[in-house]
Design a protein around this motif. Structure first.
Motif, PDB file in Angstrom:
ATOM      1  N   SER A  60       1.821  32.507 -28.596  1.00 14.47           N
ATOM      2  CA  SER A  60       2.751  31.362 -28.515  1.00 14.47           C
ATOM      3  C   SER A  60       3.785  31.420 -29.640  1.00 14.47           C
ATOM      4  N   ASP A  61       4.360  32.591 -29.824  1.00 11.46           N
ATOM      5  CA  ASP A  61       5.249  32.842 -30.958  1.00 11.46           C
ATOM      6  C   ASP A  61       6.628  33.260 -30.457  1.00 11.46           C
ATOM      7  N   PHE A  62       7.673  32.627 -31.018  1.00 12.53           N
ATOM      8  CA  PHE A  62       9.049  32.958 -30.678  1.00 12.53           C
ATOM      9  C   PHE A  62       9.669  33.838 -31.753  1.00 12.53           C
ATOM     10  N   ARG A  63      10.567  34.704 -31.337  1.00  8.27           N
ATOM     11  CA  ARG A  63      11.418  35.481 -32.251  1.00  8.27           C
ATOM     12  C   ARG A  63      12.858  35.310 -31.808  1.00  8.27           C
ATOM     13  N   PHE A  64      13.715  34.850 -32.711  1.00 13.73           N
ATOM     14  CA  PHE A  64      15.122  34.615 -32.404  1.00 13.73           C
ATOM     15  C   PHE A  64      15.987  35.628 -33.158  1.00 13.73           C
ATOM     16  N   GLN A  65      16.977  36.170 -32.491  1.00 11.72           N
ATOM     17  CA  GLN A  65      17.915  37.088 -33.136  1.00 11.72           C
ATOM     18  C   GLN A  65      19.323  36.779 -32.643  1.00 11.72           C
ATOM     19  N   PHE A  66      20.234  36.566 -33.596  1.00  8.81           N
ATOM     20  CA  PHE A  66      21.626  36.266 -33.268  1.00  8.81           C
ATOM     21  C   PHE A  66      22.520  37.297 -33.950  1.00  8.81           C
ATOM     22  N   MET A  67      23.504  37.816 -33.214  1.00 12.14           N
ATOM     23  CA  MET A  67      24.393  38.841 -33.734  1.00 12.14           C
ATOM     24  C   MET A  67      25.848  38.402 -33.604  1.00 12.14           C
ATOM     25  N   ASN A  68      26.655  38.851 -34.558  1.00 15.61           N
ATOM     26  CA  ASN A  68      28.086  38.589 -34.513  1.00 15.61           C
ATOM     27  C   ASN A  68      28.813  39.676 -35.293  1.00 15.61           C
ATOM     28  N   THR A  69      30.070  39.904 -34.949  1.00 12.05           N
ATOM     29  CA  THR A  69      30.898  40.877 -35.661  1.00 12.05           C
ATOM     30  C   THR A  69      32.189  40.216 -36.100  1.00 12.05           C
ATOM     31  N   VAL A  70      32.487  40.360 -37.380  1.00 20.84           N
ATOM     32  CA  VAL A  70      33.734  39.823 -37.928  1.00 20.84           C
ATOM     33  C   VAL A  70      34.514  40.985 -38.536  1.00 20.84           C
ATOM     34  N   ARG A  71      35.807  40.750 -38.791  1.00 22.29           N
ATOM     35  CA  ARG A  71      36.660  41.774 -39.373  1.00 22.29           C
ATOM     36  C   ARG A  71      36.911  41.477 -40.842  1.00 22.29           C
ATOM     37  N   VAL A  72      36.664  42.454 -41.699  1.00 22.67           N
ATOM     38  CA  VAL A  72      36.937  42.344 -43.128  1.00 22.67           C
ATOM     39  C   VAL A  72      37.849  43.505 -43.505  1.00 22.67           C
ATOM     40  N   ALA A  73      39.060  43.183 -43.956  1.00 25.45           N
ATOM     41  CA  ALA A  73      40.053  44.221 -44.268  1.00 25.45           C
ATOM     42  C   ALA A  73      40.232  45.160 -43.078  1.00 25.45           C
ATOM     43  N   GLU A  74      40.252  44.572 -41.892  1.00 27.58           N
ATOM     44  CA  GLU A  74      40.425  45.305 -40.639  1.00 27.58           C
ATOM     45  C   GLU A  74      39.261  46.238 -40.308  1.00 27.58           C
ATOM     46  N   LYS A  75      38.125  46.051 -40.998  1.00 31.95           N
ATOM     47  CA  LYS A  75      36.936  46.859 -40.732  1.00 31.95           C
ATOM     48  C   LYS A  75      35.847  45.966 -40.132  1.00 31.95           C
ATOM     49  N   PRO A  76      35.011  46.506 -39.226  1.00 34.31           N
ATOM     50  CA  PRO A  76      33.968  45.677 -38.596  1.00 34.31           C
ATOM     51  C   PRO A  76      32.772  45.432 -39.509  1.00 34.31           C
ATOM     52  N   LEU A  77      32.392  44.178 -39.645  1.00 32.94           N
ATOM     53  CA  LEU A  77      31.177  43.787 -40.353  1.00 32.94           C
ATOM     54  C   LEU A  77      30.242  43.140 -39.341  1.00 32.94           C
ATOM     55  N   LYS A  78      29.120  43.802 -39.060  1.00 34.97           N
ATOM     56  CA  LYS A  78      28.147  43.296 -38.100  1.00 34.97           C
ATOM     57  C   LYS A  78      27.095  42.476 -38.844  1.00 34.97           C
ATOM     58  N   LEU A  79      26.882  41.245 -38.408  1.00 34.19           N
ATOM     59  CA  LEU A  79      25.929  40.340 -39.037  1.00 34.19           C
ATOM     60  C   LEU A  79      24.805  40.014 -38.056  1.00 34.19           C
ATOM     61  N   TYR A 103      21.080  37.683 -37.685  1.00 31.68           N
ATOM     62  CA  TYR A 103      20.138  36.668 -38.195  1.00 31.68           C
ATOM     63  C   TYR A 103      18.877  36.753 -37.350  1.00 31.68           C
ATOM     64  N   ILE A 104      17.722  36.941 -37.997  1.00 31.50           N
ATOM     65  CA  ILE A 104      16.441  37.056 -37.294  1.00 31.50           C
ATOM     66  C   ILE A 104      15.474  36.026 -37.859  1.00 31.50           C
ATOM     67  N   HIS A 105      14.818  35.286 -36.970  1.00 31.54           N
ATOM     68  CA  HIS A 105      13.807  34.321 -37.423  1.00 31.54           C
ATOM     69  C   HIS A 105      12.578  34.437 -36.539  1.00 31.54           C
ATOM     70  N   ARG A 106      11.419  34.537 -37.197  1.00 26.93           N
ATOM     71  CA  ARG A 106      10.145  34.569 -36.481  1.00 26.93           C
ATOM     72  C   ARG A 106       9.432  33.249 -36.725  1.00 26.93           C
ATOM     73  N   LYS A 107       9.119  32.559 -35.649  1.00 33.39           N
ATOM     74  CA  LYS A 107       8.531  31.226 -35.775  1.00 33.39           C
ATOM     75  C   LYS A 107       7.106  31.289 -36.323  1.00 33.39           C
ATOM     76  N   GLY A 108       6.348  32.316 -35.942  1.00 32.98           N
ATOM     77  CA  GLY A 108       4.933  32.395 -36.323  1.00 32.98           C
ATOM     78  C   GLY A 108       4.696  32.414 -37.811  1.00 32.98           C
ATOM     79  N   ASP A 109       5.354  33.338 -38.521  1.00 39.23           N
ATOM     80  CA  ASP A 109       5.158  33.427 -39.971  1.00 39.23           C
ATOM     81  C   ASP A 109       6.307  32.807 -40.752  1.00 39.23           C
ATOM     82  N   GLY A 110       7.281  32.233 -40.020  1.00 38.36           N
ATOM     83  CA  GLY A 110       8.386  31.554 -40.690  1.00 38.36           C
ATOM     84  C   GLY A 110       9.350  32.490 -41.395  1.00 38.36           C
ATOM     85  N   MET A 111       9.281  33.778 -41.133  1.00 33.25           N
ATOM     86  CA  MET A 111      10.130  34.741 -41.824  1.00 33.25           C
ATOM     87  C   MET A 111      11.543  34.736 -41.253  1.00 33.25           C
ATOM     88  N   THR A 112      12.540  34.731 -42.149  1.00 33.09           N
ATOM     89  CA  THR A 112      13.940  34.801 -41.764  1.00 33.09           C
ATOM     90  C   THR A 112      14.576  35.999 -42.461  1.00 33.09           C
TER      91      THR A 112
END
Length: 212
Positions: A66-85, A87-96
């Motif tokens: 009964s454990d969820f894992r969430f992952q969200f991704m996004n890409t932004v531009r920094v000095a015209e270069k791609p920065l991929k971000l 975010y991962i969160h596991r509900k069971g152990d609360g790890m982010t």
């Protein structure tokens, strides 16, 4: 519909998993089972469900835990270069976990990940030479230790990789192939150079993908 079969063999154990995926529109719905689901009769052990919008988010649900894992991704531009971000969160152990990946160009990339609330931070630099050879030194701030790896692509689909972890003195040698026609496999041999008796450990994995 897409189906994937994965088998893993170690000297002590062997395991297998099957994943089914369907794509309604921009989303991908997944269901996975392992050998634990059937080894003692049908059960919920090893069953997981997931929904994914590629490049945006992944939500996985481990049914028996009964454990969820969430992952969200996004890409932004920094000095015209791609920065991929990521975010991962596991509900069971609360790890982010926060991850970042910045590409200076096609040959140079820096990536980092940090576990929130801890001193666990890793930074890795990746340099691709001639499009075939990749050098990847990385530093683990928690262990105050370096890891080094070098990989070489050969024969189109084959990759040979060597990794050395200075903190544990473990050496890993890996041969992998990723082929849509002949399937994918990975063979990994590891040995601890600090041990008097250097007994290598072998792991083999194979993956087959099917489209229907």
């Amino acid at each position: 519909m897409n189906a994937s079969f994965k088998a893993r063999y170690e000297p002590e154990t062997a395991s297998a998993a099957v994943t089914l995926a369907v794509r309604p529109g921009d989303f991908k719905l997944k269901a996975s089972v392992t050998d634990a689901t059937f080894v003692k009769g049908p059960s919920l052990n090893g069953l997981s469900l997931g929904v994914e919008k590629p490049g945006f988010f992944i939500v996985d649900y481990n049914v028996p835990k009964s454990d969820f894992r969430f992952q969200f991704m996004n890409t932004v531009r920094v000095a015209e270069k791609p920065l991929k971000l990521t975010y991962i969160h596991r509900k069971g152990d609360g790890m982010t976990i926060l991850e970042g990946d910045f590409a200076f160009d096609a040959s140079n990339k820096v990536s980092a990940n940090h576990v929130l609330g801890t001193n666990s931070t890793k930074v890795k630099y990746s340099f691709v030479h001639g499009g075939l050879t990749t050098f990847e030194p990385s530093y683990d701030f928690k262990k105050s230790a370096w890891d080094f790896s070098v990989s070489r692509r050969a024969y189109g689909d084959d990759v040979f990789k060597a990794t050395y972890q200075t903190s544990s003195k473990d050496l890993f040698l890996e041969w992998s192939r990723n082929s849509k026609i002949n399937g994918s496999f990975k063979i990994l041999a590891s040995v601890n150079l600090a041990e008097e008796q250097k007994n290598p450990r072998l792991i083999a994995e194979t993956t087959w993908d099917f489209d229907a």
